[in-house]
Motif scaffolding. Sequence first.
Motif, PDB file in Angstrom:
ATOM      1  N   UNK A 294     -10.127  62.789  80.586  1.00 53.01           N
ATOM      2  CA  UNK A 294      -9.708  62.782  81.991  1.00 53.01           C
ATOM      3  C   UNK A 294     -10.465  61.699  82.762  1.00 53.01           C
ATOM      4  N   UNK A 295     -11.759  61.583  82.482  1.00 55.85           N
ATOM      5  CA  UNK A 295     -12.586  60.573  83.146  1.00 55.85           C
ATOM      6  C   UNK A 295     -12.131  59.163  82.780  1.00 55.85           C
ATOM      7  N   UNK A 296     -11.802  58.951  81.503  1.00 54.87           N
ATOM      8  CA  UNK A 296     -11.332  57.629  81.068  1.00 54.87           C
ATOM      9  C   UNK A 296     -10.028  57.266  81.774  1.00 54.87           C
ATOM     10  N   UNK A 297      -9.119  58.238  81.865  1.00 56.65           N
ATOM     11  CA  UNK A 297      -7.839  57.993  82.517  1.00 56.65           C
ATOM     12  C   UNK A 297      -8.044  57.683  84.000  1.00 56.65           C
ATOM     13  N   UNK A 298      -8.999  58.397  84.617  1.00 49.66           N
ATOM     14  CA  UNK A 298      -9.267  58.208  86.039  1.00 49.66           C
ATOM     15  C   UNK A 298      -9.854  56.826  86.313  1.00 49.66           C
TER      16      UNK A 298
ATOM     17  N   UNK B 284      -9.362  54.111  84.590  1.00 50.89           N
ATOM     18  CA  UNK B 284      -8.527  53.030  84.069  1.00 50.89           C
ATOM     19  C   UNK B 284      -8.061  52.088  85.190  1.00 50.89           C
ATOM     20  N   UNK B 285      -7.751  52.674  86.342  1.00 54.04           N
ATOM     21  CA  UNK B 285      -7.295  51.886  87.487  1.00 54.04           C
ATOM     22  C   UNK B 285      -8.163  52.215  88.695  1.00 54.04           C
ATOM     23  N   UNK B 286      -8.328  51.242  89.580  1.00 53.78           N
ATOM     24  CA  UNK B 286      -9.139  51.442  90.778  1.00 53.78           C
ATOM     25  C   UNK B 286      -8.403  52.347  91.753  1.00 53.78           C
ATOM     26  N   UNK B 287      -9.137  53.279  92.360  1.00 53.96           N
ATOM     27  CA  UNK B 287      -8.588  54.166  93.374  1.00 53.96           C
ATOM     28  C   UNK B 287      -9.250  53.881  94.712  1.00 53.96           C
TER      29      UNK B 287
END
Length: 64
Positions: A28-32, A34-37
């Motif tokens: 979940x952390x890796x997916x989060x 992956x792109x800047x929020x």
Amino acid sequence: MIVYVRDNNVEQAIRALKKKLQREGVFKEMKKRKHFETKGQIEARRKSEAARRYIKLSRDSFAI
């Protein structure tokens, strides 16, 4: 994180490692990350997660 390989069964060790990583929330952390929020996106995501948790909790409490 340690995963032992028993009887040269690497596939079983990989499955155990994936389970441990899943429980720790690494995927979940890796997916989060992956792109800047932006700050607004983070806030909106947190609110929607909180709403989802609240709905799930209220649904489970009626089942009792």
